[in-house]
Design a protein around this motif. Structure first.
Motif, short mmCIF file in Angstrom:
data_model
loop_
_atom_site.label_atom_id
_atom_site.label_comp_id
_atom_site.label_asym_id
_atom_site.label_seq_id
_atom_site.Cartn_x
_atom_site.Cartn_y
_atom_site.Cartn_z
N THR A 414 10.54 56.85 62.56
CA THR A 414 11.39 57.73 61.83
C THR A 414 12.85 57.49 61.73
O THR A 414 13.28 58.02 60.93
CB THR A 414 11.06 58.97 62.67
N LYS A 415 13.40 56.72 62.74
CA LYS A 415 14.84 56.54 62.79
C LYS A 415 15.50 55.89 61.42
O LYS A 415 16.39 56.39 60.90
CB LYS A 415 15.33 55.57 63.93
N GLN A 416 14.76 55.02 60.89
CA GLN A 416 15.26 54.47 59.74
C GLN A 416 15.20 55.58 58.39
O GLN A 416 16.03 55.27 57.29
CB GLN A 416 14.14 53.40 59.24
N LEU A 417 14.36 56.56 58.46
CA LEU A 417 14.55 57.79 57.49
C LEU A 417 15.71 58.48 57.37
O LEU A 417 16.30 58.90 56.23
CB LEU A 417 13.42 58.72 57.69
N TYR A 418 16.55 58.30 58.56
CA TYR A 418 17.70 59.06 58.44
C TYR A 418 18.85 57.99 58.62
O TYR A 418 20.01 58.48 59.18
CB TYR A 418 17.93 60.05 59.80
N ASP A 419 18.78 56.68 58.18
CA ASP A 419 19.75 55.84 58.18
C ASP A 419 20.63 56.33 56.92
O ASP A 419 20.22 56.21 55.82
CB ASP A 419 19.32 54.42 57.84
N PRO A 420 22.02 56.89 57.10
CA PRO A 420 22.99 57.10 55.86
C PRO A 420 23.10 55.94 55.17
O PRO A 420 23.45 56.21 53.93
CB PRO A 420 24.19 57.39 56.65
N MET A 421 22.95 54.71 55.29
CA MET A 421 23.05 53.53 54.53
C MET A 421 21.88 53.49 53.66
O MET A 421 22.04 52.72 52.46
CB MET A 421 23.16 52.22 55.28
N ASN A 422 20.73 53.93 53.95
CA ASN A 422 19.55 53.73 53.21
C ASN A 422 19.38 55.07 52.31
O ASN A 422 18.88 56.29 52.70
CB ASN A 422 18.18 53.72 54.05
N LYS A 423 19.74 54.99 51.09
CA LYS A 423 19.81 55.98 50.01
C LYS A 423 18.75 55.88 48.95
O LYS A 423 18.66 56.62 48.00
CB LYS A 423 21.13 56.16 49.43
N SER A 424 17.60 55.16 49.38
CA SER A 424 16.68 54.67 48.24
C SER A 424 15.76 56.01 47.95
O SER A 424 15.63 56.94 48.90
CB SER A 424 15.42 53.67 48.78
N TYR A 425 15.11 56.05 46.80
CA TYR A 425 14.39 57.45 46.48
C TYR A 425 13.32 57.76 47.41
O TYR A 425 12.93 58.55 47.70
CB TYR A 425 14.07 57.25 45.01
N SER A 426 12.41 56.52 47.51
CA SER A 426 11.28 56.57 48.53
C SER A 426 11.80 57.13 49.90
O SER A 426 11.03 58.07 50.38
CB SER A 426 10.62 55.17 48.69
N ILE A 427 12.77 56.51 50.52
CA ILE A 427 13.24 57.15 51.68
C ILE A 427 13.55 58.44 51.81
O ILE A 427 13.10 59.49 52.77
CB ILE A 427 14.46 56.11 52.12
#
Length: 523
Positions: A414-427
Motif C-alpha cells: 500500500t505504500k506506493q499508493l501514497y507516494d507523492p511523486m506518483n500522480k497517475s490516474y490509476s494510482i
C-alpha cells in the motif's frame, strides 16, 4: 412541574431533558463570565472573585441537575482536598495520591452498584464519573508537584565568565494540548475554594471535557492570555458554531434512532430478517449511538469556548484558535480510516487523561500491551459495572491490535499508493478505493463494538450478536490468527547483500536504494 410538561410535550425523558437544560444553562453563565470577568480587574482579589462566580454558578447548575444528590460531589471534592492536605502535612504525597485514587474510584463504583438499572442511568453518577477522573488527576498532579519542589531547590553553581554560550537555535515546537500541559504539577495545594471551583466549572462538570487544575488557574488568573487588555476575538462565533453543530447532531440522532433503535436488535423481527439487512441495521444502530456523543460533547464545548478557557493560541496565519478543549474532532471522526485515528478524534480529553495518568504510569509492567489492557480495564470499570462495557473495551483492544498488525503486513503493497511523486490516474483511483475500504472496515468494527456498550446487559449483548452469528468477533480473531500463521514478506538487510550473487554495480545500487529508503526486493 414545568419540566414534566416539557418532557410530555417533547417526548424526551425527564432526566435527559434535565441534562440538556443544565448544559444549556452553562451558556448564559459563560457569557456573563466573558463580559464581566474576562478582563483586567484592578484588585488583588480578581482571581478569587472569578473563582467565586464559578463556584456559585457551578453549584447552582449542579443542584438543578442533582438535587439533594449534590452531596456526593461535594463530599468527594472536600475529602480529596483533605486527603492531599494531610498527605502534605505528613510529607507523604504518594500515600495521599493512593488514598485519593482508592476513595474516588470506590465511591463511583459503589454509586454504580447502588443506582444501577437495566438502562443507561442519567443521574448523579454521570457528573460523578467526570469528577472521579478530575479528582484523581488533581491528586496525582499534587503528588508530582513534590518533585518540582525538590528540583527547584537552590544549588551551588560555579560561574565561568569566560564560557561562551552556543547560539540558540529557534525551533518550532508542536502545539501541546491545553487540557493537560506538561507543567500541570502542583507544587503547593490550592485553596479549597479554588478546588471546588475547579470541580464545578460550569462548562465541564456534567459530561466533560477533562482538563487540569493548572489550566483552570490560568483562566482565573488570566495568565492564559499574553495580553489581558486585548482578549483574542472569535470566541462568540466559535461558540455559536459549536452550539448549532451540537444541536444538529442531536437532532440527527433523534431521527436516526427512530429508524434504527438499538432495542430493535433484540426483537424476533430483526432476527428473522435477511442476514445482510441485519448487518445494515446493526451498522446504523451503532452509528447513531455515536452521533449522540458527538452532539452532546460539541454542545457542551460551546460554553467552554464562551468562557475563554478553550483559547488555544494562534494558527500559522495569526488567527485565534478556540478548540483547546474540543472533545471531538468531527471531521476527523467521520472520515477516519483507522481505529487509531478514532482514538485521537473521539473523547479526546478523556483519552489523553487516561494516557497520562493511567497508561504511562503502568510503565512498571514493562509491556505496552499490558499497559493498554490495564488502561482499557480502568476505563471499563470507570464507565460502570455492566458486562457490555467490558465486552466493548476488550473488543476495542483486539481490533486495534489486529489493525496495527495488518497495516504493517500490507505496508509493502500500500505504500506506493501514497507516494507523492506518483500522480497517475490509476494510482489515484486505487488510493481512493483503499481509503474507502479502510474507512468502511473501521466503521464496521467500531459500530459493531458499540452495540455491547449500548445494550449493557449480558443477555441483551448475547441476543444481538447471536443474530449476526458473532461475525465481528469471528472476522477480527480470524485476522489475528492469520497474522500469526501466514509468512511475512522478507526484507533483506544490507548485511545479507554479500551472500547474494550480484555484480559489484548491482550491489552498489541495492545499497543506494536502501540508503534512499527504498525497500530491497527479494531475489
Amino acid at each position: 412541574m414545568v419540566l414534566t410538561m416539557l418532557s410530555d410535550a417533547t417526548g424526551v425523558p425527564k432526566p435527559v431533558l434535565r441534562l440538556l437544560l443544565s448544559i444549556l444553562a452553562a451558556y448564559p453563565a459563560a457569557l456573563f463570565y466573558h463580559i464581566a470577568f474576562l478582563r483586567p480587574m484592578k484588585t488583588i482579589w480578581a482571581p478569587f472573585i472569578r473563582n467565586l462566580y464559578i463556584v456559585v454558578t457551578g453549584l447552582s447548575i449542579s443542584y438543578f441537575f442533582n438535587g439533594s444528590d449534590i452531596k456526593h460531589s461535594l463530599i468527594t471534592t472536600i475529602v480529596t482536598w483533605l486527603i492531599c492536605y494531610f498527605g502534605d502535612i505528613i510529607g507523604n504525597r504518594k500515600l495521599a495520591c493512593a488514598a485519593s485514587f482508592i476513595f474516588n474510584f470506590s465511591y463511583i463504583l459503589i454509586g454504580y452498584y447502588v443506582t444501577s438499572t437495566d438502562e443507561y442511568d442519567v443521574d448523579w453518577t454521570m457528573p460523578q464519573c467526570v469528577l472521579c477522573l478530575r479528582m484523581i488527576g488533581f491528586s496525582m498532579d499534587f503528588m508530582d508537584g513534590a518533585k518540582v519542589l525538590k528540583s527547584s531547590a537552590p544549588e551551588k553553581k560555579t560561574i565561568d565568565n569566560n564560557k561562551i554560550d552556543p547560539p540558540v537555535t529557534q525551533l518550532k515546537t508542536p502545539k501541546q494540548p491545553i487540557s493537560f500541559e506538561k507543567n500541570s504539577q502542583l507544587p503547593t495545594l490550592p485553596p479549597l475554594i479554588e478546588t471546588i471551583g475547579y470541580a464545578y466549572f460550569f462548562g465541564s462538570f456534567l459530561i466533560g471535557p477533562q482538563f487540569s487544575f493548572h489550566l483552570y488557574r490560568k483562566l482565573i488568573t488570566m495568565s492564559l492570555y499574553a495580553d489581558v487588555n486585548n482578549i483574542p476575538s472569535g470566541s462568540y462565533k466559535c461558540a455559536l458554531k459549536s452550539f448549532f453543530i451540537g444541536a444538529l447532531y442531536l437532532g440527527i440522532q433523534q431521527i436516526g434512532v427512530g429508524f434504527f433503535p438499538m432495542s430493535y436488535l433484540l426483537t424476533k423481527e430483526y432476527a428473522a430478517s435477511p442476514f445482510f439487512e441485519r448487518l445494515v441495521c446493526m451498522w446504523f444502530a451503532g452509528k447513531f449511538a455515536f452521533t449522540k456523543y458527538l452532539g452532546i460533547w460539541t454542545l457542551a464545548e460551546g460554553s467552554c469556548i464562551l468562557s475563554g478557557i478553550s483559547f488555544n493560541g494562534y494558527d500559522d496565519n495569526g488567527k485565534p484558535e478556540w478548540n483547546g478543549l474540543a472533545n471531538v474532532d468531527i471531521m476527523k471522526f467521520e472520515f477516519s480510516t483507522s481505529l487509531n485515528q478514532i482514538v485521537t478524534a473521539f473523547n479526546t480529553n478523556t483519552n489523553l487523561w487516561t494516557k497520562l495518568y493511567i497508561f504511562k504510569r503502568l510503565i512498571f509492567l514493562g509491556n505496552k500491551n499490558l499497559s493498554s489492557l490495564g488502561a482499557l480495564l480502568f476505563l471499563a470499570l470507570w464507565h460502570g459495572l455492566h458486562p457490555g462495557y467490558y465486552f466493548c473495551f476488550f473488543l476495542e483492544f483486539v481490533d486495534i491490535e489486529t489493525e496495527k498488525r495488518w497495516v504493517k503486513r500490507l505496508e509493502p503493497y500500500t505504500k506506493q499508493l501514497y507516494d507523492p511523486m506518483n500522480k497517475s490516474y490509476s494510482i489515484t483511483i486505487l488510493r481512493r478505493l483503499h481509503n474507502f475500504a479502510c474507512w468502511f472496515g473501521q466503521t464496521c468494527g467500531l459500530h459493531y463494538a458499540m452495540v455491547s456498550f449500548e445494550l449493557l446487559k449480558w443477555d441483551r449483548v448475547i441476543t444481538a450478536y447471536n443474530s449476526v452469528y458473532w461475525i465481528g468477533h469471528i472476522v477480527v480473531f480470524t485476522l489475528l490468527l492469520a497474522d500469526n500463521i501466514l509468512p511475512r514478506k522478507r526484507v533483506k538487510k544490507i548485511g545479507d547483500i554479500n551472500n547474494t550473487k550480484l555484480s559489484l554495480n548491482e550491489k552498489a545500487k541495492v545499497v543506494s536504494d536502501y540508503v534512499n529508503g527504498t525497500k530491497i526486493k527479494e531475489q
